[in-house]
Design an enzyme around this catalytic site. Structure first.
Site, PDB file in Angstrom:
ATOM      1  N   ARG A  38       0.849  -1.188   0.000  1.00  0.00           N
ATOM      2  CA  ARG A  38       0.000   0.000   0.000  1.00  0.00           C
ATOM      3  C   ARG A  38       0.885   1.239   0.000  1.00  0.00           C
ATOM      4  O   ARG A  38       1.938   1.260   0.628  1.00  0.00           O
ATOM      5  CB  ARG A  38      -0.889   0.032   1.243  1.00  0.00           C
ATOM      6  CG  ARG A  38      -2.031  -0.967   1.198  1.00  0.00           C
ATOM      7  CD  ARG A  38      -2.945  -0.817   2.386  1.00  0.00           C
ATOM      8  NE  ARG A  38      -2.312  -1.154   3.632  1.00  0.00           N
ATOM      9  CZ  ARG A  38      -1.801  -0.294   4.493  1.00  0.00           C
ATOM     10  NH1 ARG A  38      -1.870   1.014   4.265  1.00  0.00           N
ATOM     11  NH2 ARG A  38      -1.219  -0.697   5.608  1.00  0.00           N
ATOM     12  N   HIS A  73     -10.680  -1.719  11.819  1.00  0.00           N
ATOM     13  CA  HIS A  73      -9.568  -2.569  11.380  1.00  0.00           C
ATOM     14  C   HIS A  73      -9.365  -3.638  12.453  1.00  0.00           C
ATOM     15  O   HIS A  73      -8.391  -3.598  13.203  1.00  0.00           O
ATOM     16  CB  HIS A  73      -8.335  -1.671  11.220  1.00  0.00           C
ATOM     17  CG  HIS A  73      -7.187  -2.317  10.528  1.00  0.00           C
ATOM     18  ND1 HIS A  73      -5.906  -1.853  10.648  1.00  0.00           N
ATOM     19  CD2 HIS A  73      -7.106  -3.391   9.717  1.00  0.00           C
ATOM     20  CE1 HIS A  73      -5.091  -2.606   9.923  1.00  0.00           C
ATOM     21  NE2 HIS A  73      -5.800  -3.544   9.355  1.00  0.00           N
ATOM     22  N   SER A  90      -0.080  -3.137  12.373  1.00  0.00           N
ATOM     23  CA  SER A  90       0.473  -4.252  11.604  1.00  0.00           C
ATOM     24  C   SER A  90       1.674  -4.861  12.329  1.00  0.00           C
ATOM     25  O   SER A  90       2.294  -4.225  13.195  1.00  0.00           O
ATOM     26  CB  SER A  90       0.833  -3.811  10.195  1.00  0.00           C
ATOM     27  OG  SER A  90       1.507  -2.601  10.239  1.00  0.00           O
ATOM     28  N   TYR A 135      -1.696  -3.561  -6.973  1.00  0.00           N
ATOM     29  CA  TYR A 135      -1.448  -4.470  -5.855  1.00  0.00           C
ATOM     30  C   TYR A 135      -2.317  -4.196  -4.640  1.00  0.00           C
ATOM     31  O   TYR A 135      -2.512  -3.039  -4.238  1.00  0.00           O
ATOM     32  CB  TYR A 135       0.026  -4.361  -5.452  1.00  0.00           C
ATOM     33  CG  TYR A 135       0.493  -5.464  -4.533  1.00  0.00           C
ATOM     34  CD1 TYR A 135       0.284  -6.803  -4.869  1.00  0.00           C
ATOM     35  CD2 TYR A 135       1.131  -5.191  -3.334  1.00  0.00           C
ATOM     36  CE1 TYR A 135       0.719  -7.824  -4.040  1.00  0.00           C
ATOM     37  CE2 TYR A 135       1.580  -6.210  -2.497  1.00  0.00           C
ATOM     38  CZ  TYR A 135       1.356  -7.518  -2.858  1.00  0.00           C
ATOM     39  OH  TYR A 135       1.800  -8.534  -2.036  1.00  0.00           O
ATOM     40  N   LYS A 155      -9.422  -1.946   1.877  1.00  0.00           N
ATOM     41  CA  LYS A 155      -9.105  -0.802   2.735  1.00  0.00           C
ATOM     42  C   LYS A 155      -9.870   0.461   2.310  1.00  0.00           C
ATOM     43  O   LYS A 155     -10.329   1.232   3.155  1.00  0.00           O
ATOM     44  CB  LYS A 155      -7.600  -0.533   2.698  1.00  0.00           C
ATOM     45  CG  LYS A 155      -6.749  -1.725   3.093  1.00  0.00           C
ATOM     46  CD  LYS A 155      -6.982  -2.147   4.510  1.00  0.00           C
ATOM     47  CE  LYS A 155      -5.973  -3.194   4.948  1.00  0.00           C
ATOM     48  NZ  LYS A 155      -6.231  -3.667   6.323  1.00  0.00           N
ATOM     49  N   ASP A 195      -9.245  -9.195   9.533  1.00  0.00           N
ATOM     50  CA  ASP A 195      -8.777  -7.844   9.202  1.00  0.00           C
ATOM     51  C   ASP A 195      -9.793  -6.727   9.470  1.00  0.00           C
ATOM     52  O   ASP A 195      -9.408  -5.667   9.916  1.00  0.00           O
ATOM     53  CB  ASP A 195      -8.334  -7.808   7.736  1.00  0.00           C
ATOM     54  CG  ASP A 195      -7.429  -6.618   7.421  1.00  0.00           C
ATOM     55  OD1 ASP A 195      -6.610  -6.250   8.287  1.00  0.00           O
ATOM     56  OD2 ASP A 195      -7.543  -6.051   6.322  1.00  0.00           O
ATOM     57  N   ARG A 238       2.078 -11.971  -0.441  1.00  0.00           N
ATOM     58  CA  ARG A 238       0.739 -12.251   0.102  1.00  0.00           C
ATOM     59  C   ARG A 238       0.140 -13.547  -0.421  1.00  0.00           C
ATOM     60  O   ARG A 238       0.425 -13.979  -1.532  1.00  0.00           O
ATOM     61  CB  ARG A 238      -0.220 -11.113  -0.296  1.00  0.00           C
ATOM     62  CG  ARG A 238       0.137  -9.768   0.279  1.00  0.00           C
ATOM     63  CD  ARG A 238      -0.260  -9.661   1.724  1.00  0.00           C
ATOM     64  NE  ARG A 238       0.162  -8.402   2.317  1.00  0.00           N
ATOM     65  CZ  ARG A 238      -0.530  -7.754   3.247  1.00  0.00           C
ATOM     66  NH1 ARG A 238      -1.665  -8.232   3.691  1.00  0.00           N
ATOM     67  NH2 ARG A 238      -0.072  -6.634   3.756  1.00  0.00           N
ATOM     68  N   CYS A 258       1.651  -7.331  14.488  1.00  0.00           N
ATOM     69  CA  CYS A 258       1.407  -7.714  15.883  1.00  0.00           C
ATOM     70  C   CYS A 258       0.717  -9.076  15.976  1.00  0.00           C
ATOM     71  O   CYS A 258       0.225  -9.459  17.031  1.00  0.00           O
ATOM     72  CB  CYS A 258       0.553  -6.673  16.591  1.00  0.00           C
ATOM     73  SG  CYS A 258       1.407  -5.126  16.887  1.00  0.00           S
TER      74      CYS A 258
HETATM   75  C1  OXD Z   1      -2.775  -4.005   6.338  1.00  0.00           C
HETATM   76  C2  OXD Z   1      -3.290  -5.159   5.602  1.00  0.00           C
HETATM   77  O1  OXD Z   1      -1.825  -3.361   5.888  1.00  0.00           O
HETATM   78  O2  OXD Z   1      -4.227  -5.794   6.106  1.00  0.00           O
HETATM   79  O3  OXD Z   1      -3.312  -3.707   7.399  1.00  0.00           O
HETATM   80  O4  OXD Z   1      -2.793  -5.448   4.509  1.00  0.00           O
HETATM   81 MN    MN Z   2      -5.098  -4.837   7.764  1.00  0.00          MN
END
Ligand code: OXD
Ligand code: MN
Length: 596
Positions: free
Chosen positions: A69, A239, A261, A210, A219, A286, A378, A263
């Site tokens: 991202r 989230h 992220s 991507y 998102k 997510d 991914r 964690c």
């Molecule tokens: C993030 C994802 O970056 O879920 O939070 O890809």
């Molecule tokens: Mn996420």
């Protein structure tokens, strides 16, 4: 396909601007999906993986500039800069639209324009929304097929007059007649745009193919635009993972949890409890959409239909349920490709086979010091494939949430678990979560705390101060006894470089404590920071004493909290006027409790 005039006009209007060679309305069938995948294999964009090892699975490599991202190219285009707030990039909507119309002009020449109708959330749920994405990327189509409920049924729900969230996406690389395409067409980073228009609820993206930049249901829609819908309509788009947990007696509760992220969100969502007889099941890993039910409780759905998870370090040891989920019908991006057309990545649990291609398509050299799989590589796999997928993930009503967890990666200060005294105190806890920087990040020192309020910093579609106020308001209007209890957890505390808590499946011991607290069991005591477990309330029986120091993991150190309070104070001061006075009051109460 549809009689929805607004949708037809909208598609025609965009086709006029984009000038594609063809328009394809996606029906969401397996045949359609297979045709698109076969075409991508034929053109060298996708590799079909070994059918015996990874049935019906495909492999992709992106351009090295298109691997994650792009937060610095993500914009909240509200009418005023203040409405986007200081945590977002902002450009006025008319200016952004003018810029983008210019780059969109003719951007799909030589390509097919796909129209993807999709539902975020189970079909027919009062919590679901319909979106339509226009894209020139077949990669996006096959990913949206897994990540959302996609196809004709979404159009049927729209009917003749239904409303949809318009999502526009182009990779921005038109083809001249006879020009051969490259494997991963995209624009350079500084020419990528990921734009949300909160007032008109539109998404316009350009230049990246991507992940969250291009799969606009995730998102952009389910968090940035949905957070705005939630504020306007009185619900929460978060989230958060959602898990179901069942105790020894067969009683079940649902927990939602937000972590920045890295964690272990996916690990927690699919955790295998070490507490005998307990069970954890996955609703989502997510995103959670939470609305009040008629019974006054908060009910959550996972708007997604698939996992888009980080691959490296996923193994039978770290997350067996994720590992099993991705053995078939899975799309892999930017991992290694072995000579027998299987996939490989760091932490998979075995050595890299000779002759494996790395994510840049070079034969992997173990001594190069570079990883074989890109760090943000991914997997994309259907949730239904998860061995512990919760049946309720398909339930249009959703699941009632008993507890909300906030956490971060904190080496000091924050104990293993504590509970908010009330809703607003919980909102304060969520507003100041963050992680310490573990390795050099540009502009930040190692060990420095990076705040990521509610793990929503990159995903909140409006002013973050207003977002805090929305959370406060949600609690104000609710029946306090029916609101979820709020907890803070920290699996990552260290002393002298040593972890104080073993983590992974052992986190079920903390979940069990939280579960019992949700039944109001008398196992908590007051402390200056909130309610903490009474001695012995967290079961540590059977844990190797070398791996756990519960006293140190639960320690509340006055000096550390003095520094923490200063950090919160200075973080809160960034927000200026648009900041809830309720959170200032909670911070003052925290200060006072330490003075007593
Ligand atoms: C993030 C994802 O970056 O879920 O939070 O890809
Ligand atoms: Mn996420």
């Amino acid at each position: 396909m549809t009689k929805n005039k607004r949708l037809i006009d909208w598609v025609n209007q965009w086709a006029n601007l984009f000038e594609p060679d063809n328009i394809h309305w996606c029906d969401g069938t397996e045949q359609e999906n297979q045709r698109i995948l076969d075409d991508m294999v034929a053109s060298g964009v996708a590799v079909k993986l070994n059918e015996e090892k990874k049935p019906n699975s495909y492999y992709f490599q992106t351009d090295p500039s298109d691997v994650a991202r792009v937060e610095n190219r993500t914009f909240i285009c509200s009418k005023t800069k203040e409405d986007a707030g200081h945590t977002n990039n902002w450009v006025a909507p008319d200016i952004m639209k003018e810029t983008m119309r210019k780059i969109y002009k003719g951007a799909m020449k030589g390509r097919t324009m796909y129209v993807i109708p999709f539902s975020m959330g189970p079909y027919g749920s009062d919590k679901s929304y319909i979106g339509v994405e226009i894209t020139d990327s077949p990669y996006v189509v096959v990913h949206m097929k897994i990540m959302t409920r996609m196809g004709k049924r979404a159009l049927d729900i729209l009917g003749e007059n239904g409303e949809f969230i318009p999502c526009i996406h182009s990779i921005g690389v038109p083809l001249k007649e006879g020009e051969k395409d490259v494997k991963w067409p995209c624009r350079p980073i500084e020419e990528k745009y990921i734009c949300q228009f909160p007032e008109t609820k539109e998404i316009w993206a350009y230049g990246s193919g991507y992940g969250g930049n291009a799969l606009l249901g995730k998102k952009c829609f389910a968090l940035r635009i949905a957070s705005v819908l939630g504020k306007e309509e009185g619900w929460l788009a978060e989230h958060m993972l959602i898990l179901g947990i069942t105790n020894l007696k067969g009683e079940k509760k649902y927990i939602a949890a937000a972590f920045p992220s890295a964690c272990g969100k996916t690990n927690l969502a699919m955790l295998i409890p070490t507490t005998p007889g307990w069970k954890v099941e996955t609703v989502g890993d997510d995103i959670a959409w939470m609305k009040f039910g008629e019974d006054g409780r908060l009910w959550a759905i996972n708007p997604e239909n698939g996992f888009f998870g980080v691959v490296p370090q996923t193994s039978m040891d770290t997350n067996p349920n994720a590992f099993v989920s991705i053995q078939k019908n899975t799309l892999y991006t930017n991992v290694g490709l072995t000579p027998d057309k299987d996939v490989w990545w760091e932490g998979i649990g075995w050595d890299c086979p000779e002759g494996t291609l790395d994510w840049k398509n070079k034969v992997y050299d173990k001594n190069s010091g570079e990883p074989c799989a890109q760090s943000n590589s991914r997997f994309t796999a259907p949730i239904a494939q998860c061995p512990v997928a919760d049946k309720a993930f398909e339930d249009p009503i959703g699941v009632p949430i008993s507890a909300i967890l906030f956490g971060g990666r904190r080496q000091s200060t924050i104990p293993l678990v504590y509970e908010a005294n009330n809703w607003n105190h919980g909102v304060m806890i969520g507003s100041v979560i963050g992680s310490e920087i573990t390795s050099a990040v540009i502009g930040l020192k190692e060990g420095e705390l990076r705040h990521d309020p509610f793990a929503m910093k990159p995903f909140c579609g409006y002013n973050m101060g207003d977002y805090f106020q929305h959370w406060v308001n949600i609690g104000k209007d609710a029946d306090q006894d029916k609101l979820p209890k709020i907890f803070c957890v920290n699996w990552f505390r260290k002393e002298e470089g040593k972890w104080l808590w073993p983590g992974y499946g052992e986190n079920s011991r903390v979940l069990a404590y939280i579960f019992d607290r949700c039944n109001s069991e008398d196992i908590a005591q007051d402390s200056p920071i909130g309610k903490i477990p009474k001695d012995g309330a967290i079961n540590i029986e059977g844990l190797d004493p070398k791996n756990v120091d519960i006293k140190a993991a639960m320690k509340i150190d006055k000096e550390e909290w003095g520094r923490e309070i200063q950090t919160i104070d200075s973080f809160y001061s960034e927000f200026g006027e648009r900041f809830p006075m309720e959170l200032k009051q909670e911070l003052n109460k925290l200060k006072d409790r330490f003075k007593q």
